[in-house]
Structure formats: C-alpha cells, structure tokens
Design an enzyme around this catalytic site. Sequence first.
Site, PDB file in Angstrom:
ATOM      1  N   LYS A  45      33.874  39.935  35.407  1.00 32.99           N
ATOM      2  CA  LYS A  45      34.170  38.505  35.268  1.00 32.99           C
ATOM      3  C   LYS A  45      33.827  37.721  36.527  1.00 32.99           C
ATOM      4  O   LYS A  45      33.620  36.523  36.462  1.00 32.99           O
ATOM      5  CB  LYS A  45      35.637  38.313  34.903  1.00 32.99           C
ATOM      6  CG  LYS A  45      36.581  38.722  36.020  1.00 32.99           C
ATOM      7  CD  LYS A  45      38.028  38.574  35.594  1.00 32.99           C
ATOM      8  CE  LYS A  45      38.909  38.717  36.806  1.00 32.99           C
ATOM      9  NZ  LYS A  45      40.255  39.166  36.498  1.00 32.99           N
ATOM     10  N   ARG A 140      52.669  37.686  37.052  1.00 35.74           N
ATOM     11  CA  ARG A 140      51.700  37.109  36.108  1.00 35.74           C
ATOM     12  C   ARG A 140      51.998  37.776  34.770  1.00 35.74           C
ATOM     13  O   ARG A 140      53.117  37.684  34.296  1.00 35.74           O
ATOM     14  CB  ARG A 140      50.259  37.304  36.597  1.00 35.74           C
ATOM     15  CG  ARG A 140      49.287  36.325  35.961  1.00 35.74           C
ATOM     16  CD  ARG A 140      47.860  36.466  36.476  1.00 35.74           C
ATOM     17  NE  ARG A 140      47.222  37.712  36.043  1.00 35.74           N
ATOM     18  CZ  ARG A 140      46.002  38.094  36.411  1.00 35.74           C
ATOM     19  NH1 ARG A 140      45.284  37.342  37.233  1.00 35.74           N
ATOM     20  NH2 ARG A 140      45.484  39.230  35.987  1.00 35.74           N
TER      21      ARG A 140
HETATM   22  C1  LIG Z   1      40.306  40.289  37.252  1.00 38.45           C
HETATM   23  C2  LIG Z   1      41.139  41.425  36.855  1.00 38.45           C
HETATM   24  C3  LIG Z   1      40.876  42.693  37.385  1.00 38.45           C
HETATM   25  C4  LIG Z   1      39.791  42.946  38.394  1.00 38.45           C
HETATM   26  O1  LIG Z   1      40.178  42.390  39.606  1.00 38.45           O
HETATM   27  P1  LIG Z   1      39.339  42.595  40.953  1.00 38.45           P
HETATM   28  O2  LIG Z   1      40.201  42.018  41.989  1.00 38.45           O
HETATM   29  O3  LIG Z   1      38.078  41.871  40.756  1.00 38.45           O
HETATM   30  O4  LIG Z   1      39.122  44.038  41.141  1.00 38.45           O
HETATM   31  C5  LIG Z   1      41.686  43.716  36.970  1.00 38.45           C
HETATM   32  N1  LIG Z   1      42.692  43.532  36.092  1.00 38.45           N
HETATM   33  C6  LIG Z   1      42.963  42.332  35.557  1.00 38.45           C
HETATM   34  C7  LIG Z   1      44.093  42.189  34.603  1.00 38.45           C
HETATM   35  C8  LIG Z   1      42.197  41.236  35.925  1.00 38.45           C
HETATM   36  O5  LIG Z   1      42.474  40.036  35.396  1.00 38.45           O
END
Ligand SMILES: *Cc1c(COP(=O)(O)O)cnc(C)c1O
Length: 369
Positions: A45, A140
């Site tokens: 993402k 969250r």
């Molecule tokens: C964005 C996200 C990740 C990945 O996070 P990074 O910091 O890019 O490694 C993992 N788990 C969830 C739930 C996320 O929203």
Amino acid sequence: MINLNSITNAPYPRLVVDLKKLRHNIDVVLSNCNKANISVCGAIKGFNGLPEAVKQFAEAGCSQLGTSRMRTIKELTMLGIDAKYLLLRVPMLSEVEDVVEYADVSLNSDIEVIRALNDAAAKAEKLHEVIIMADLGDLREGFWDKEELVNCAEIIEKELDNIVLKGVGTNLGCYGSIKPTVEKMNELILIAELVEERIGRRLEIISGGATSSYTLVLNQSMPERINHLRIGEGILNDYDLPEIWGLNIENMYQDVLTFEAEVIEVRNKPTHPVGEICIDSFGRKPEYIDRGIRKRVLLAAGKLDFALNDKIFPQKEGVEVIGSSSDHMILDIEDSKEEIKVGDIVTFNVSYPSMMYMSNDKYVNVIYK
Ligand SMILES: *Cc1c(COP(=O)(O)O)cnc(C)c1O
C-alpha cells in the site's frame, strides 16, 4: 469525447522505481524472516500497488500481498497479477462482496462484518480466510476485550461455514505509537492459546504486526510462536530503523524509490519574508529565520505531490528544503558546490509517507528502471 488517459503528462515530476534494488530489499527481509520461521505478507500500500513493483513482491515469495484498499486488489487481479491477496484494513460492511471475490484473507475485528463476509462467501460459493485482530494498546483496530475475541473465534469455528479462521494478529506503532516488545508479542501468543483452547485446534497464523515488529526479528528476540508479519516500510524504506531502533541496515537500499522535480527559477532572495506576516497557503503561521540573502531554487512540485516537505530528502549535498506550497517547492542551494540552473532536475530520496502520495498522484510520472 476526449480520452483523458491519452493526455501525456509533462515528463516531470516523476517517481523512479528501481526494481532491482526493490527486489534486493525484499529478498533480505524475506531471508531474515524465513530464518526465524516467519512468513511475510508484503505490504504494497505504501506505493499504491504499482503493478511492476507488486510483481517483485509476488515473485520473491511473499506469502500474501497486503493492502488496505479493495480497489487496489481488484485492479491488480484484473491486470492478471496472480497472488494471494490480504486485505489489511478491516472490511467495510459495504464491500464484503468484493472482499470475498478478490481477497483471499482479511484482517477482522467485528463479528457483524465477519457474518456478512460469511453470507457473501456462501453466496459466491467460496471460502474466505480471516485473521482476527487483538488491540494490545495501540488503539486502532482490534478486539479490546479478550473474552469477546475468543467468543468471536468460537462463532467462526462452529457456526460460519464459509469462513476459515486462520489465526490472530495485532498491529502496533500506528495510531498509539506503541512499541512492539517481547512482552506485547507474548501477550498475543497468550490470546492465540486462549483461542486454541476454546476451539480445540492449533491456529496456523500468529501475525505479530508490521515493520515495527520486524525489529524484533532483526535483534533476534522474536518469540517463537510469532510466525507471520506484514511488512511494507521495512522493505521500501527503513532509514529510520537505525535512528529509532539502533539497528544495522547497511545491506538495505534507501533509494528504491526516488523523486525527481524540475527547476523553474533560480534567484538570490531574502530568507525572511518582506512585509506584514499573516498566514501561508495552508492557513498556518510558520516561523521564518532571517539568514540574509541566499541562493534559492524553485521546483515545479508541491505538497499535492509529496504532502510533507520535511519527509523528502535532496540527494545533492548542500541542498536544503526550506518550504513548499501546493505546487511549488523552495530549496536553499547557497551551500551547494554544484551549479543548479533552470531546467535542471533535482533528485530526492523519499520517506514512506511521501511515496504513498507520489504513487497516487496523476501529476507524477512513474518510471521503472
Ligand atoms: C500498513 C499495514 C501494515 C504494513 O505496515 P508497514 O509499516 O508498512 O510495514 C501491516 N498491517 C496493517 C494492519 C497495516 O495497515
């Protein structure tokens, strides 16, 4: 009708994705995790699922590809990029049909949504996998009450025929800035064991978090039962790991993605605005330091492209970002040894947040090399 897709952009600004460096970084992270018996969901993402970059994650052997937006998963599927997709954001009730159609597994924290996923999966004659999330203090997504989580797991296991309970997971270091520690991981393992006791079988996945939890792999303290992580930033750009975590990342490229913008003005100007100070273009009242007259550059790129001007970093020595508005960026080049003139291109290393904006911006050309 004019086809807007046929309007060619100006060549700059552009986001350059170095696929070889990306693959190197993915391979290093996968190898570190695999040594600790941890499979990795590659989080795509951070660059909005740019297809050529996504292919590198798929080919390198990530167990899933993860993103928060269903639309990205749908687009990649339509482009024919075959992979196991994990929806990182807990699904909206309004998107459950797409989730079961295009995502193989999703993170979940609400029994009503999981029931809706079950109904949609039944209708589509599919099985959908879920990982249920525990909130360990970052505040969250996730169940706060452990009993409620275990009850949810039991309902999935006993009542929802089209949902497969794959495991439990958590997320840290996002909203609440909570540090993943061995204690937090053990807390998650304890929750997994409560679920296992209730449903009478072992869970396949205990997903310990994102890049911030990967730090426990790097310092070799990750508890054994954590066997899954979801990693994006740690692959794409982990320049803050040494600073914040004291970790060595010398074998990782920090310039997998770079940003290039074109110079549209070079001039000596005062450093302190002249006149009565009111507010800037974003309604704020910044402090300006008077450093006298200095040489400055104006670039044709702005907050619309990168959002945060203090999170992109000029590669050239002696070039300093001093500010930006929506469509302009101002650099101080007084200390630059190299001459910079109109039409030149200035290159930046980019942070994880800025690549998220750049890769989603129709004014930025994406170039693969
Ligand atoms: C964005 C996200 C990740 C990945 O996070 P990074 O910091 O890019 O490694 C993992 N788990 C969830 C739930 C996320 O929203």
